[in-house]
Design a protein around this motif. Structure first.
Motif, PDB file in Angstrom:
ATOM      1  N   MET A   1       0.767  -1.244  -0.093  1.00 49.52           N
ATOM      2  CA  MET A   1       0.128   0.107  -0.041  1.00 49.52           C
ATOM      3  C   MET A   1       0.796   1.256   0.018  1.00 49.52           C
ATOM      4  SD  MET A   1      -3.278   1.221   2.257  1.00 49.52           S
ATOM      5  CE  MET A   1      -2.577   2.798   2.711  1.00 49.52           C
ATOM      6  N   HIS A   2       2.031   1.432   0.527  1.00 47.42           N
ATOM      7  CA  HIS A   2       2.612   2.276   0.803  1.00 47.42           C
ATOM      8  C   HIS A   2       3.772   2.500  -0.233  1.00 47.42           C
ATOM      9  CE1 HIS A   2       1.088   2.784   4.553  1.00 47.42           C
ATOM     10  NE2 HIS A   2       1.545   1.654   5.223  1.00 47.42           N
ATOM     11  N   GLY A   3       3.898   3.732  -0.891  1.00 49.17           N
ATOM     12  CA  GLY A   3       5.141   3.736  -1.799  1.00 49.17           C
ATOM     13  C   GLY A   3       6.313   3.654  -0.851  1.00 49.17           C
ATOM     14  N   HIS A   4       7.453   4.008  -1.501  1.00 48.66           N
ATOM     15  CA  HIS A   4       8.859   4.096  -0.825  1.00 48.66           C
ATOM     16  C   HIS A   4       8.904   5.490  -0.060  1.00 48.66           C
ATOM     17  CE1 HIS A   4       9.657  -0.290  -1.699  1.00 48.66           C
ATOM     18  NE2 HIS A   4       9.441   0.251  -3.098  1.00 48.66           N
ATOM     19  N   ASP A   5       7.982   6.103  -0.342  1.00 50.03           N
ATOM     20  CA  ASP A   5       8.150   7.435   0.293  1.00 50.03           C
ATOM     21  C   ASP A   5       7.276   7.503   1.733  1.00 50.03           C
ATOM     22  OD1 ASP A   5       5.675   7.151  -0.778  1.00 50.03           O
ATOM     23  OD2 ASP A   5       5.612   9.113  -1.862  1.00 50.03           O
ATOM     24  N   THR A   6       6.744   6.862   2.033  1.00 51.09           N
ATOM     25  CA  THR A   6       5.936   6.788   3.295  1.00 51.09           C
ATOM     26  C   THR A   6       6.419   5.919   4.299  1.00 51.09           C
ATOM     27  OG1 THR A   6       3.889   6.871   1.661  1.00 51.09           O
ATOM     28  CG2 THR A   6       3.544   6.402   4.209  1.00 51.09           C
ATOM     29  N   PRO A   7       6.836   6.392   5.464  1.00 47.20           N
ATOM     30  CA  PRO A   7       7.574   5.715   6.432  1.00 47.20           C
ATOM     31  C   PRO A   7       6.447   4.433   6.682  1.00 47.20           C
ATOM     32  CG  PRO A   7       6.886   7.783   7.294  1.00 47.20           C
ATOM     33  CD  PRO A   7       6.406   7.736   6.153  1.00 47.20           C
ATOM     34  N   GLU A   8       7.238   3.311   7.388  1.00 44.36           N
ATOM     35  CA  GLU A   8       6.459   2.047   7.721  1.00 44.36           C
ATOM     36  C   GLU A   8       5.516   1.996   8.547  1.00 44.36           C
ATOM     37  OE1 GLU A   8       8.782  -1.472   8.025  1.00 44.36           O
ATOM     38  OE2 GLU A   8       9.826  -0.647   9.792  1.00 44.36           O
ATOM     39  N   GLY A  36      -3.547  -2.574   5.673  1.00 40.39           N
ATOM     40  CA  GLY A  36      -2.409  -1.722   5.258  1.00 40.39           C
ATOM     41  C   GLY A  36      -1.149  -1.533   6.034  1.00 40.39           C
ATOM     42  N   ALA A  37      -1.185  -2.522   7.186  1.00 43.83           N
ATOM     43  CA  ALA A  37       0.371  -2.206   7.851  1.00 43.83           C
ATOM     44  C   ALA A  37       1.484  -3.045   6.701  1.00 43.83           C
ATOM     45  CB  ALA A  37       0.192  -3.077   9.005  1.00 43.83           C
ATOM     46  N   ASP A  38       2.641  -2.647   6.858  1.00 44.29           N
ATOM     47  CA  ASP A  38       3.580  -3.203   6.155  1.00 44.29           C
ATOM     48  C   ASP A  38       4.096  -4.284   6.645  1.00 44.29           C
ATOM     49  OD1 ASP A  38       4.172  -1.078   4.320  1.00 44.29           O
ATOM     50  OD2 ASP A  38       4.243   0.139   6.108  1.00 44.29           O
ATOM     51  N   LEU A 152      -6.749   5.247  10.471  1.00 45.16           N
ATOM     52  CA  LEU A 152      -5.414   5.981   9.928  1.00 45.16           C
ATOM     53  C   LEU A 152      -5.320   6.122   8.588  1.00 45.16           C
ATOM     54  CD1 LEU A 152      -2.498   6.610  10.893  1.00 45.16           C
ATOM     55  CD2 LEU A 152      -1.894   4.108  10.261  1.00 45.16           C
ATOM     56  N   PHE A 153      -5.675   5.061   7.762  1.00 44.53           N
ATOM     57  CA  PHE A 153      -5.662   5.437   6.143  1.00 44.53           C
ATOM     58  C   PHE A 153      -6.773   5.972   5.447  1.00 44.53           C
ATOM     59  CE2 PHE A 153      -2.625   1.647   7.140  1.00 44.53           C
ATOM     60  CZ  PHE A 153      -1.414   2.184   6.745  1.00 44.53           C
ATOM     61  N   GLU A 154      -7.785   6.039   6.299  1.00 40.75           N
ATOM     62  CA  GLU A 154      -9.226   6.745   5.730  1.00 40.75           C
ATOM     63  C   GLU A 154      -9.535   5.912   4.715  1.00 40.75           C
ATOM     64  OE1 GLU A 154      -7.186  10.827   5.387  1.00 40.75           O
ATOM     65  OE2 GLU A 154      -8.499  11.225   7.001  1.00 40.75           O
ATOM     66  N   GLY A 155      -9.706   4.589   4.708  1.00 39.63           N
ATOM     67  CA  GLY A 155     -10.204   3.698   3.774  1.00 39.63           C
ATOM     68  C   GLY A 155      -9.220   3.575   2.506  1.00 39.63           C
ATOM     69  N   ARG A 156      -8.276   4.342   2.385  1.00 33.77           N
ATOM     70  CA  ARG A 156      -7.276   4.124   1.397  1.00 33.77           C
ATOM     71  C   ARG A 156      -6.871   2.714   1.189  1.00 33.77           C
ATOM     72  NH1 ARG A 156      -5.569   8.574   3.396  1.00 33.77           N
ATOM     73  NH2 ARG A 156      -3.693   7.727   3.827  1.00 33.77           N
ATOM     74  N   GLU A 157      -6.625   1.997   2.233  1.00 34.59           N
ATOM     75  CA  GLU A 157      -6.203   0.620   2.210  1.00 34.59           C
ATOM     76  C   GLU A 157      -7.090  -0.475   1.661  1.00 34.59           C
ATOM     77  OE1 GLU A 157      -9.086   0.377   5.783  1.00 34.59           O
ATOM     78  OE2 GLU A 157      -7.679   1.971   4.795  1.00 34.59           O
TER      79      GLU A 157
END
Length: 184
Positions: A1-8, A36-38, A152-157
């Motif tokens: 879910m995260h790009g590499h620009d988002t902290p884990e 959505g967790a890494d 946390l992710f507001e549904g984006r996950e």
């Protein structure tokens, strides 16, 4: 879910009673992955849960990491970022979620979400940047984790694309549709 620009975002399962907590610990791992967790860190006596979560990740896609730790409290103490401890005694999630989102997404802090099993040692309450309650009513730690991650992710996950999956579930109004992902 995260790009590499988002902290884990990492979920730490604190405590595990073999035999008694297998399903709950496994469900903490599966919920962390699905919402959505890494990665998830499980106590070193939760090898069966690790195998199940790793197997699901192999079959249904990732990226997602599951690891064992022999020092869960050491992870909390040494965390380089912000620590959220989910507890029914904590501050209301709706009162602190904006501050947590800001610390993670805007200030770029890696986020550790601590999910307890039995009685959580008091030092965890002190080490946490936020003790957060998803309702201050008795409920399951799996439910608390799911609601917290969704807020946390507001549904984006829920829109996540899964990579390297062997199987894919296709939403249907009735029935079940799971297909093998063909190598193209």
């Amino acid at each position: 879910m995260h790009g590499h620009d988002t902290p884990e975002v990492v979920v730490l399962r604190l405590g595990h009673r073999p035999g008694r907590d297998e399903r709950m610990t496994t469900h903490v791992g599966l919920t962390a992955r699905a919402l959505g967790a890494d990665r998830v860190l499980l106590p070193d006596n939760a090898g069966q849960s690790l195998e199940t979560v790793a197997d699901i990740t192999d079959r249904f896609g990732g990226p997602f990491d599951v690891e064992l730790t022999d020092s869960p409290r050491g992870i909390v103490r040494g965390w380089d970022g912000v620590v959220v401890h989910l507890t029914m005694y904590g501050e209301r999630v709706q009162d602190v979620e904006a501050d947590i989102q800001s610390a993670h997404f805007e200030a770029g802090q890696p986020l550790l979400i601590v999910v307890g099993a039995e009685k959580v040692p008091f030092d965890i309450y002190e080490e946490a940047d936020w003790n957060v309650g998803v309702t201050n009513q008795p409920h399951s730690e799996v439910a608390g984790l799911a609601v917290f991650l969704d807020r946390l992710f507001e549904g984006r996950e829920l829109e996540r694309e899964w990579e390297d999956a062997e199987k894919r579930v296709f939403p249907t109004e009735t029935g079940k549709r799971v297909e093998s992902v063909s190598e193209e």
